[in-house]
Scaffold this motif. Structure first.
Motif, PDB file in Angstrom:
ATOM      1  N   ARG A 125       8.147 102.526 -59.168  1.00 52.07           N
ATOM      2  CA  ARG A 125       7.227 102.306 -58.051  1.00 52.07           C
ATOM      3  C   ARG A 125       7.687 103.148 -56.866  1.00 52.07           C
ATOM      4  O   ARG A 125       8.869 103.120 -56.503  1.00 52.07           O
ATOM      5  N   TYR A 126       6.784 103.900 -56.251  1.00 52.29           N
ATOM      6  CA  TYR A 126       7.118 104.766 -55.134  1.00 52.29           C
ATOM      7  C   TYR A 126       6.155 104.498 -53.981  1.00 52.29           C
ATOM      8  O   TYR A 126       4.942 104.412 -54.185  1.00 52.29           O
ATOM      9  N   ARG A 127       6.701 104.370 -52.775  1.00 54.60           N
ATOM     10  CA  ARG A 127       5.909 104.076 -51.595  1.00 54.60           C
ATOM     11  C   ARG A 127       6.444 104.867 -50.386  1.00 54.60           C
ATOM     12  O   ARG A 127       7.547 105.427 -50.433  1.00 54.60           O
ATOM     13  N   ASN A 128       5.673 104.877 -49.319  1.00 52.90           N
ATOM     14  CA  ASN A 128       6.122 105.369 -48.011  1.00 52.90           C
ATOM     15  C   ASN A 128       6.620 106.807 -48.034  1.00 52.90           C
ATOM     16  O   ASN A 128       7.570 107.170 -47.333  1.00 52.90           O
ATOM     17  N   GLY A 129       5.993 107.628 -48.861  1.00 51.91           N
ATOM     18  CA  GLY A 129       6.338 109.043 -48.899  1.00 51.91           C
ATOM     19  C   GLY A 129       7.522 109.401 -49.771  1.00 51.91           C
ATOM     20  O   GLY A 129       7.924 110.578 -49.800  1.00 51.91           O
ATOM     21  N   LEU A 130       8.104 108.438 -50.489  1.00 45.82           N
ATOM     22  CA  LEU A 130       9.224 108.762 -51.382  1.00 45.82           C
ATOM     23  C   LEU A 130       8.714 109.599 -52.552  1.00 45.82           C
ATOM     24  O   LEU A 130       7.792 109.193 -53.260  1.00 45.82           O
ATOM     25  N   LEU A 131       9.332 110.752 -52.754  1.00 46.00           N
ATOM     26  CA  LEU A 131       8.933 111.645 -53.837  1.00 46.00           C
ATOM     27  C   LEU A 131       9.837 111.421 -55.047  1.00 46.00           C
ATOM     28  O   LEU A 131      11.070 111.420 -54.914  1.00 46.00           O
ATOM     29  N   PRO A 132       9.272 111.244 -56.237  1.00 46.02           N
ATOM     30  CA  PRO A 132      10.091 110.936 -57.422  1.00 46.02           C
ATOM     31  C   PRO A 132      11.114 112.003 -57.770  1.00 46.02           C
ATOM     32  O   PRO A 132      12.172 111.684 -58.312  1.00 46.02           O
ATOM     33  N   ASP A 133      10.816 113.271 -57.465  1.00 46.59           N
ATOM     34  CA  ASP A 133      11.690 114.354 -57.909  1.00 46.59           C
ATOM     35  C   ASP A 133      12.598 114.912 -56.824  1.00 46.59           C
ATOM     36  O   ASP A 133      13.266 115.922 -57.027  1.00 46.59           O
ATOM     37  N   PRO A 275      21.325 114.433 -65.222  1.00 48.78           N
ATOM     38  CA  PRO A 275      20.318 114.279 -64.172  1.00 48.78           C
ATOM     39  C   PRO A 275      19.049 115.060 -64.457  1.00 48.78           C
ATOM     40  O   PRO A 275      19.080 116.168 -64.992  1.00 48.78           O
ATOM     41  N   GLU A 276      17.950 114.472 -64.052  1.00 49.08           N
ATOM     42  CA  GLU A 276      16.640 115.077 -64.262  1.00 49.08           C
ATOM     43  C   GLU A 276      16.248 115.996 -63.111  1.00 49.08           C
ATOM     44  O   GLU A 276      15.520 116.973 -63.307  1.00 49.08           O
ATOM     45  N   HIS A 277      16.742 115.687 -61.904  1.00 54.62           N
ATOM     46  CA  HIS A 277      16.334 116.418 -60.715  1.00 54.62           C
ATOM     47  C   HIS A 277      17.534 117.036 -60.011  1.00 54.62           C
ATOM     48  O   HIS A 277      18.690 116.792 -60.400  1.00 54.62           O
ATOM     49  N   LEU A 298      15.733 108.867 -57.235  1.00 57.97           N
ATOM     50  CA  LEU A 298      15.861 107.462 -57.597  1.00 57.97           C
ATOM     51  C   LEU A 298      16.101 107.297 -59.090  1.00 57.97           C
ATOM     52  O   LEU A 298      16.869 106.429 -59.523  1.00 57.97           O
ATOM     53  N   ARG A 299      15.458 108.123 -59.900  1.00 57.25           N
ATOM     54  CA  ARG A 299      15.697 108.057 -61.348  1.00 57.25           C
ATOM     55  C   ARG A 299      17.149 108.376 -61.694  1.00 57.25           C
ATOM     56  O   ARG A 299      17.762 107.700 -62.530  1.00 57.25           O
ATOM     57  N   ASP A 300      17.700 109.407 -61.057  1.00 62.43           N
ATOM     58  CA  ASP A 300      19.081 109.785 -61.360  1.00 62.43           C
ATOM     59  C   ASP A 300      20.070 108.759 -60.820  1.00 62.43           C
ATOM     60  O   ASP A 300      21.149 108.562 -61.401  1.00 62.43           O
ATOM     61  N   PHE A 301      19.724 108.103 -59.729  1.00 66.43           N
ATOM     62  CA  PHE A 301      20.531 106.984 -59.237  1.00 66.43           C
ATOM     63  C   PHE A 301      20.572 105.876 -60.284  1.00 66.43           C
ATOM     64  O   PHE A 301      21.631 105.312 -60.580  1.00 66.43           O
ATOM     65  N   ALA A 302      19.418 105.570 -60.872  1.00 66.92           N
ATOM     66  CA  ALA A 302      19.363 104.549 -61.920  1.00 66.92           C
ATOM     67  C   ALA A 302      20.194 104.952 -63.132  1.00 66.92           C
ATOM     68  O   ALA A 302      20.854 104.109 -63.757  1.00 66.92           O
ATOM     69  N   ARG A 303      20.185 106.234 -63.459  1.00 67.27           N
ATOM     70  CA  ARG A 303      20.936 106.685 -64.643  1.00 67.27           C
ATOM     71  C   ARG A 303      22.446 106.532 -64.448  1.00 67.27           C
ATOM     72  O   ARG A 303      23.186 106.395 -65.433  1.00 67.27           O
ATOM     73  N   LEU A 304      22.907 106.581 -63.204  1.00 63.77           N
ATOM     74  CA  LEU A 304      24.329 106.281 -62.967  1.00 63.77           C
ATOM     75  C   LEU A 304      24.636 104.845 -63.367  1.00 63.77           C
ATOM     76  O   LEU A 304      25.692 104.559 -63.939  1.00 63.77           O
TER      77      LEU A 304
END
Length: 418
Positions: A125-133, A275-277, A298-304
């Motif tokens: 889930r992404y909000r407030n201008g957070l970019l997934p990559d 990492p993906e990004h 955020l995805r790479d943070f989760a992967r840690l």
């Protein structure tokens, strides 16, 4: 004819593909940008909480950095279209039933959430201008990862837990205060030096976080022995706001491992997370990485977080020491100190938080709600970027805990009684 050859070739090709998608830990130097975003945000206020939703994703506008590009041949993972908003949750403010979306938006000021189960993204889930990559600065949430690198360095013989901090930094060998502090005490993070507001401002200026940075760099400021001849004070509750002690640990890690901090982090942890990004690590004017300068998507943070789950499940393939994870998950007992907002039995360990209640759960919690939740038994990881205006509010911690419970109910099947 040897029938094993096709299998061997397949395994070799899979291994080669995995290696190709793994970063080489070669960071490129990026200069600071214009140090201004629009008419209102500049070097003097870019870290104000009201600006962080924008500026933490644009950190290289204000400061120099080291950048690790993602592997060019890493396959893109499409966004997981699964809404979290309607999942039931309990609002800790009044105990009433609400939706998870309400808690994330109205109570936590969450900018993004990524959920992993068994290593796979099951919701985001992404909000407030957070970019997934795009990488976003973790700021003080980086410190527990530095403590982990220290524990790994101890296990690998690069650091000795009972030796003094000054032993590993020749420039600080004359510091009587640091000769009295063992590496283990620095890694525990339960105590920190006491700093005045003026000293904290001077440290931030030397690092380049604000206006008026000079060209001498951070270590010239840290190397003044008088800075370390001061008492230590206990860190209350789950709080771990950034201080010069963080950069002292970063210097110890770089010296003891004979390599820059960003490369050490990459070789020890990041490469295994694949990492993906792109990854960023901010630096001072001299190119020295700052302890609170790590930026991840955020995805790479989760992967840690997933690395922790895998390390406990298969220690023979992990560099994270088994004793470190077992220390994090061990029960606190009935007499543990309370962390307001979290379940009874929660306690700080190496900058992480052992969570009371259900067993084998830990979290990394930053100042304004950014967090990494890990449930080892359910193989569940929840990464959150948040911008709550109040630092370490007990109510915010309570909201985090209720959000974790709501997500767990939504993604982990309930076992039916036989």
């Amino acid at each position: 004819m040897n029938r094993r050859w096709p299998v061997v070739l397949l395994l070799f090709s899979l291994s080669s593909a995995a290696l190709a998608a793994t970063p080489t830990c070669q960071f490129d130097r990026l200069p600071a940008g214009e140090q201004k975003l629009g008419p209102w945000i500049d070097q003097g206020n870019w870290l104000a909480i009201e600006h962080q939703r924008l500026t933490l994703q644009a950190a290289t506008t204000f400061m120099p950095a080291w950048r690790l590009a993602p592997a060019a041949d890493r396959p893109a993972v499409p966004l997981v279209e699964r809404s979290l908003d309607d999942w039931p949750a309990v609002d800790p403010y009044d105990g009433k039933a609400r939706s998870l979306g309400f808690l994330l938006d109205s109570r936590l000021a969450a900018d993004g959430v990524v959920v992993l189960r068994n290593g796979q993204i099951v919701a985001e889930r992404y909000r407030n201008g957070l970019l997934p990559d795009r990488p976003r600065l973790l700021l003080d949430a980086t410190r527990p990862l530095l403590n982990l690198l220290g524990a790994m360095s101890v296990s690998q013989g690069k650091l000795a837990a009972d030796k003094s901090v000054s032993r590993y930094i020749p420039a600080l060998a004359a510091s009587g205060g640091l000769r009295k502090i063992a590496i283990q005490r620095l890694l525990d993070g339960d105590e920190r030096h006491t700093w005045s507001p003026e000293e904290l401002a001077a440290w931030q200026q030397a690092a380049g976080w604000g206006e008026g940075a000079n060209g001498n760099g951070l270590r010239a400021w840290l190397a003044q022995p008088s800075h370390w001849d001061r008492p230590l004070s206990e860190v209350p509750d789950a709080r771990a706001t950034a201080t010069p002690d963080d950069d002292l640990l970063a210097w110890v890690l770089a010296e003891s491992n004979a390599q820059p901090l960003a490369r050490l982090f990459c070789e020890q942890l990041l490469r295994r997370a694949q990492p993906e990004h792109e990854v960023l690590w901010l630096s001072d004017a001299q190119g020295v990485e700052l302890a609170n300068g790590l930026g991840l998507s955020l995805r790479d943070f989760a992967r840690l977080g997933q690395l922790f789950v895998e390390a406990r499940g298969s220690r023979s393939r992990a560099r994270i020491p088994g004793w470190f994870i077992e220390t994090l998950v061990a029960s606190s007992g009935l007499r543990s100190a309370e962390i307001k907002g979290l379940s009874k039995g929660s306690a700080r360990r190496y900058g992480f938080v052992h969570l009371g209640g259900a067993a084998n759960r830990v979290a990394l919690i930053g100042t304004h709600g950014t967090s990494l939740y890990i449930d080892f038994d359910k193989r569940l990881v929840i990464a959150t970027f948040a911008s709550h205006p109040q630092a370490y509010a007990p109510a915010t911690l309570a909201v985090l805990e209720q959000a974790w419970k709501s997500i767990e109910r939504g993604v982990v099947p309930v076992k039916k009684a036989k």
